[in-house]
Design an enzyme around this catalytic site. Structure first.
Site, PDB file in Angstrom:
ATOM      1  N   TYR A 119       0.869  -1.177   0.000  1.00  0.00           N
ATOM      2  CA  TYR A 119       0.000   0.000   0.000  1.00  0.00           C
ATOM      3  C   TYR A 119       0.906   1.227   0.000  1.00  0.00           C
ATOM      4  O   TYR A 119       0.907   2.033   0.920  1.00  0.00           O
ATOM      5  CB  TYR A 119      -0.927   0.012   1.218  1.00  0.00           C
ATOM      6  CG  TYR A 119      -2.065  -0.983   1.153  1.00  0.00           C
ATOM      7  CD1 TYR A 119      -2.304  -1.720   0.000  1.00  0.00           C
ATOM      8  CD2 TYR A 119      -2.915  -1.176   2.239  1.00  0.00           C
ATOM      9  CE1 TYR A 119      -3.350  -2.631  -0.058  1.00  0.00           C
ATOM     10  CE2 TYR A 119      -3.964  -2.083   2.184  1.00  0.00           C
ATOM     11  CZ  TYR A 119      -4.178  -2.812   1.035  1.00  0.00           C
ATOM     12  OH  TYR A 119      -5.213  -3.698   0.974  1.00  0.00           O
TER      13      TYR A 119
HETATM   14  C1  LIG Z   1      -7.342  -1.766  -7.098  1.00  0.00           C
HETATM   15  C2  LIG Z   1      -6.243  -2.323  -6.234  1.00  0.00           C
HETATM   16  C3  LIG Z   1      -6.505  -3.429  -5.429  1.00  0.00           C
HETATM   17  C4  LIG Z   1      -5.506  -3.973  -4.632  1.00  0.00           C
HETATM   18  N1  LIG Z   1      -5.793  -5.070  -3.856  1.00  0.00           N
HETATM   19  C5  LIG Z   1      -4.815  -5.640  -3.132  1.00  0.00           C
HETATM   20  C6  LIG Z   1      -5.062  -6.817  -2.354  1.00  0.00           C
HETATM   21  O1  LIG Z   1      -6.176  -7.343  -2.317  1.00  0.00           O
HETATM   22  N2  LIG Z   1      -4.040  -7.348  -1.655  1.00  0.00           N
HETATM   23  C7  LIG Z   1      -2.792  -6.789  -1.671  1.00  0.00           C
HETATM   24  O2  LIG Z   1      -1.893  -7.342  -1.032  1.00  0.00           O
HETATM   25  N3  LIG Z   1      -2.540  -5.670  -2.382  1.00  0.00           N
HETATM   26  C8  LIG Z   1      -3.508  -5.095  -3.105  1.00  0.00           C
HETATM   27  N4  LIG Z   1      -3.223  -3.973  -3.839  1.00  0.00           N
HETATM   28  C9  LIG Z   1      -1.861  -3.448  -3.831  1.00  0.00           C
HETATM   29  C10 LIG Z   1      -0.992  -4.217  -4.827  1.00  0.00           C
HETATM   30  O3  LIG Z   1      -0.670  -5.488  -4.314  1.00  0.00           O
HETATM   31  C11 LIG Z   1       0.314  -3.447  -5.067  1.00  0.00           C
HETATM   32  O4  LIG Z   1       0.027  -2.193  -5.617  1.00  0.00           O
HETATM   33  C12 LIG Z   1       1.230  -4.231  -6.004  1.00  0.00           C
HETATM   34  O5  LIG Z   1       2.544  -3.743  -5.878  1.00  0.00           O
HETATM   35  C13 LIG Z   1       0.778  -4.123  -7.425  1.00  0.00           C
HETATM   36  O6  LIG Z   1       1.530  -4.922  -8.268  1.00  0.00           O
HETATM   37  P1  LIG Z   1       1.545  -4.548  -9.831  1.00  0.00           P
HETATM   38  O7  LIG Z   1       2.464  -5.462 -10.508  1.00  0.00           O
HETATM   39  O8  LIG Z   1       0.139  -4.442 -10.320  1.00  0.00           O
HETATM   40  O9  LIG Z   1       2.083  -3.061  -9.736  1.00  0.00           O
HETATM   41  P2  LIG Z   1       3.237  -2.233 -10.452  1.00  0.00           P
HETATM   42  O10 LIG Z   1       2.784  -0.815 -10.308  1.00  0.00           O
HETATM   43  O11 LIG Z   1       3.533  -2.730 -11.806  1.00  0.00           O
HETATM   44  O12 LIG Z   1       4.488  -2.502  -9.507  1.00  0.00           O
HETATM   45  C14 LIG Z   1       4.497  -2.201  -8.133  1.00  0.00           C
HETATM   46  C15 LIG Z   1       5.940  -2.159  -7.634  1.00  0.00           C
HETATM   47  O13 LIG Z   1       6.587  -3.394  -7.909  1.00  0.00           O
HETATM   48  C16 LIG Z   1       7.667  -3.218  -8.816  1.00  0.00           C
HETATM   49  N5  LIG Z   1       7.627  -4.288  -9.809  1.00  0.00           N
HETATM   50  C17 LIG Z   1       6.582  -4.609 -10.602  1.00  0.00           C
HETATM   51  N6  LIG Z   1       6.908  -5.648 -11.385  1.00  0.00           N
HETATM   52  C18 LIG Z   1       8.176  -5.997 -11.082  1.00  0.00           C
HETATM   53  C19 LIG Z   1       9.067  -6.987 -11.573  1.00  0.00           C
HETATM   54  N7  LIG Z   1       8.693  -7.834 -12.551  1.00  0.00           N
HETATM   55  N8  LIG Z   1      10.316  -7.056 -11.049  1.00  0.00           N
HETATM   56  C20 LIG Z   1      10.696  -6.190 -10.077  1.00  0.00           C
HETATM   57  N9  LIG Z   1       9.895  -5.224  -9.580  1.00  0.00           N
HETATM   58  C21 LIG Z   1       8.635  -5.127 -10.078  1.00  0.00           C
HETATM   59  C22 LIG Z   1       7.413  -1.876  -9.468  1.00  0.00           C
HETATM   60  O14 LIG Z   1       8.603  -1.309  -9.967  1.00  0.00           O
HETATM   61  C23 LIG Z   1       6.801  -1.106  -8.344  1.00  0.00           C
HETATM   62  O15 LIG Z   1       7.802  -0.680  -7.462  1.00  0.00           O
HETATM   63  C24 LIG Z   1      -4.209  -3.399  -4.638  1.00  0.00           C
HETATM   64  C25 LIG Z   1      -3.956  -2.287  -5.437  1.00  0.00           C
HETATM   65  C26 LIG Z   1      -4.957  -1.736  -6.227  1.00  0.00           C
HETATM   66  C27 LIG Z   1      -4.677  -0.531  -7.074  1.00  0.00           C
END
Ligand SMILES: Cc1cc2nc3c(=O)[nH]c(=O)nc-3n(C[C@H](O)[C@H](O)[C@H](O)COP(=O)(O)OP(=O)(O)OC[C@H]3O[C@@H](n4cnc5c(N)ncnc54)[C@H](O)[C@@H]3O)c2cc1C
Ligand SMILES: *[C@@H]1O[C@H](CO)[C@@H](O)[C@H](O)[C@H]1NC(C)=O
Ligand SMILES: *[C@@H]1O[C@H](CO)[C@@H](O)[C@H](O)[C@H]1NC(C)=O
Ligand SMILES: *[C@@H]1O[C@H](CO)[C@@H](O)[C@H](O)[C@H]1NC(C)=O
Ligand SMILES: *[C@@H]1O[C@H](CO)[C@@H](O)[C@H](O)[C@H]1NC(C)=O
Length: 556
Positions: free
Chosen positions: A470
């Protein structure tokens, strides 16, 4: 003097800007081609701002309108790797071209760190969406999932193979595997099975030297760090190997709502004692919102539930543990686990399962989120004050997610995610708005901060902790990207996110990426370099003393 019409001025400006960017682009492209295997074409994976696809690519995984404005810093170019080796070349060439990187999987980062940067220095966006294969192997009850896959795709592919298996991860289907799992990952099976990271058994990453390493090659320290410590500080996560968990053929969901007028205070008060302690098959999320219910404002408490079993057993558990809830058989809906995923994602019951394969969540609002952990129940008086505050602020909401169950059985040191036994529930603070502009942003973010300030006496202290997934830039002391170089800056948010695990994360970081190539506004810092810091200097001093001591000991 030449007097050019305004549009020509603009045109010239644009031209010079673009041609200024293009030598970098050319060098980078040449570097990529130099390094790539001739069979692995790399020229068609780089998009510069003049490219017609650049904007749509950039926007495709922006999930927060706050980072979708003309003033949001944009990547110098976007890379869309089609093959793991493309990432190796990309890292090598980014380093040699002195470009920073951002890695994006699902783009759900609440502060947009995966695609925007407050740094004035140029950066490239590595977008993982092409790398999203999922290989489920029922025999070993495991799956390899590439980082660019979404949770919805993962749940769907598991369901295709077996109706009796699932995976304990987040409830929003468009969240990406890469960010979610590396940052911990929790969902509505957390009380039964713990976090996503508790079920990761192997991983493949590209490290700071451009090598592809698996668990065995990277070693247990780095493997520990990328389970909860975030990926972006340590490398590019290519894929995780996860262990599936068993789910029953029939699960039960219900949603109950109470306002203050319906004894909502009693219900919420009791919830704090029951939700973290009841049967671990039962997850009851609590949502608190100010609403206008004629003739006045009130607060509505909604309980969203997943029960890993049938309605009869659920009813008897709640009759025993939580009669105040007044659950009736008619409130309960029985379904398969995959249908409960759809129900929790707010789709109507009966919606086609294929929505889980959709990668766009639709319209995104402006958003800000924060988090806290609660370790002792809030008193009824405290709750009454909280209702007043929620009604006064009007726009902010809270979600309470209960812990307990399996979370109590796992050591805080097992993975980089530190909050296990001793936490009753996690709070998510949220505010969303539609109005454009900095004024609207300021006023909404300020409301959330006021609510956060208000709850100070009721939540964890020394440190006041926060959930890394978060993401919240306000818990650091400054938002300066280059400050991620500084150990002192990193310690401020690092201790709040990782508590006692922060130091081990810094040790891992120092060992695997001492140059701090993988960094952003809230990455794990490396220990300061020897010559430049008091801390290491005193370490060096100690070493010198030991050497002198040993030397004299030898003489004697
Ligand atoms: C609508 C919504 C619902 C959510 N619900 C939950 C939930 O139920 N449970 C929960 O735990 N969290 C929840 N989250 C939070 C979510 O887990 C985090 O935002 C998570 O980091 C998102 O991963 P992403 O790959 O989509 O994000 P991104 O924005 O792509 O990445 C997030 C972070 O991880 C890094 N990253 C991404 N991919 C890689 C990779 N391949 N290698 C290295 N670093 C990487 C990015 O650089 C960035 O720092 C929610 C968020 C939103 C917006
Ligand atoms: C590409 O390789 C050639 C020949 O090895 C070398 O001279 C050149 O500097 C390289 N270019 C880049 C951008 O790496
Ligand atoms: C846009 O970039 C892609 C990928 O490098 C390339 O294949 C395509 O030709 C470019 N299009 C234009 C119009 O430059
Ligand atoms: C970003 O802005 C574009 C253009 O204004 C719009 O079409 C798109 O829906 C926006 N996306 C988000 C996530 O706000
Ligand atoms: C509220 O609680 C009181 C006392 O326990 C009870 O008599 C009353 O029926 C409850 N009201 C509602 C709407 O549940």
């Amino acid at each position: 003097m030449l007097r050019l019409p305004l549009f020509l001025h603009l045109l010239l400006l644009l031209f010079f800007n673009l041609s200024a960017a293009s030598p970098l682009y050319q060098t980078f492209l040449r570097c990529l081609q130099n390094h790539s295997d001739p069979n692995q074409l790399t020229s068609n994976i780089v998009f510069d701002p003049t490219n017609i696809s650049y904007s749509s690519l950039l926007r495709a995984y922006i999930r927060n309108a706050r980072f979708n404005t003309s003033s949001t810093p944009k990547p110098t170019f976007i890379i869309t790797p089609l093959h793991e080796s493309h990432l190796q070349f990309t890292l090598i060439c980014a380093k040699s071209s002195a470009l920073h990187i951002r890695i994006r999987s699902g783009g759900h980062d609440f502060e947009g760190l995966s695609y925007a940067s407050v740094s004035p220095s140029p950066f490239i966006l590595i977008d993982m969406f092409n790398l999203r294969s999922i290989a489920v192997d029922l025999q070993s009850r495991s799956a390899w999932v590439q980082a660019g896959a979404t949770l919805g795709e993962l749940y769907y592919r598991i369901w295709e193979q077996s109706k009796l298996h699932g995976f304990p991860a987040g409830v929003c289907p468009t969240v990406g595997v890469g960010g979610h799992i590396s940052g911990g990952g929790y969902g509505n099976m957390l009380r039964k099975f713990g976090l996503s990271v508790d079920h990761v058994v192997d991983a493949r990453i590209v490290d700071a030297n451009g090598r592809i390493v698996d668990r065995k090659m990277m070693g247990e320290d780095l493997f520990w760090a990328i389970r909860g410590g975030g990926g972006a500080s340590f490398g590019v996560i290519l894929a995780y190997k996860i262990q599936l968990v068993p789910v029953p053929e029939t699960v039960t969901v219900f949603r109950l709502q109470r306002t203050l007028e319906d004894n909502g205070t009693d219900m919420v008060y009791r919830w704090q004692h029951i939700a973290p302690n009841t049967d671990s098959d039962l997850f009851m999320r609590l949502l608190l919102q100010p609403i206008y219910s004629k003739p006045k404002k009130t607060v509505r408490a909604s309980v969203y539930t997943l029960f890993l079993g049938r309605a009869d057993r659920l009813l008897s558990i709640l009759k025993r543990d939580f009669p105040e809830l007044g659950l009736k058989k008619e409130d309960c809906i029985e379904m398969g686990w995959i249908e409960s995923v759809i129900w929790w994602a707010n789709y109507e019951h009966g919606t086609s399962l294929r929505v889980l394969l959709g990668r766009s969540p639709g319209l995104a609002h402006f958003q800000k989120r924060k988090s806290d952990y609660v370790q002792t129940p809030i008193s009824k008086d405290g709750l009454e004050l909280l209702w007043k505050k929620l009604m006064e602020l009007d726009k902010t909401e809270l979600v309470f997610n209960p812990y307990g169950g399996k979370m109590n059985e796992i050591s805080a040191l097992d993975t980089a995610f530190p909050r296990r036994a001793g936490n009753l529930f996690k709070i998510q603070y949220s505010v969303s708005w539609k109005e454009q502009g900095i004024e609207a942003e300021k006023s909404h973010v300020n409301q959330l901060q006021l609510l956060y300030n208000f709850l100070t006496p009721y939540v964890s202290k020394n440190p006041r902790t926060a959930y890394f997934n978060y993401r919240d830039l306000d818990i650091g002391t400054n938002h300066n990207y280059d400050a991620a170089n500084s150990f002192e800056e990193g310690k401020v948010y690092g201790i709040k996110y990782f508590k006692e695990n922060f130091e081990r994360l810094v040790r891992v970081k120092t060992a695997v990426d001492p140059q701090n190539f993988f960094r952003d506004e809230q990455s794990i810092p490396a220990f300061p370099k020897l010559q430049s810091s008091g801390l290491s200097w005193s370490g060096g001093w100690r070493l010198t003393m030991v050497a002198i001591f040993m030397f004299t000991a030898q003489l004697l």
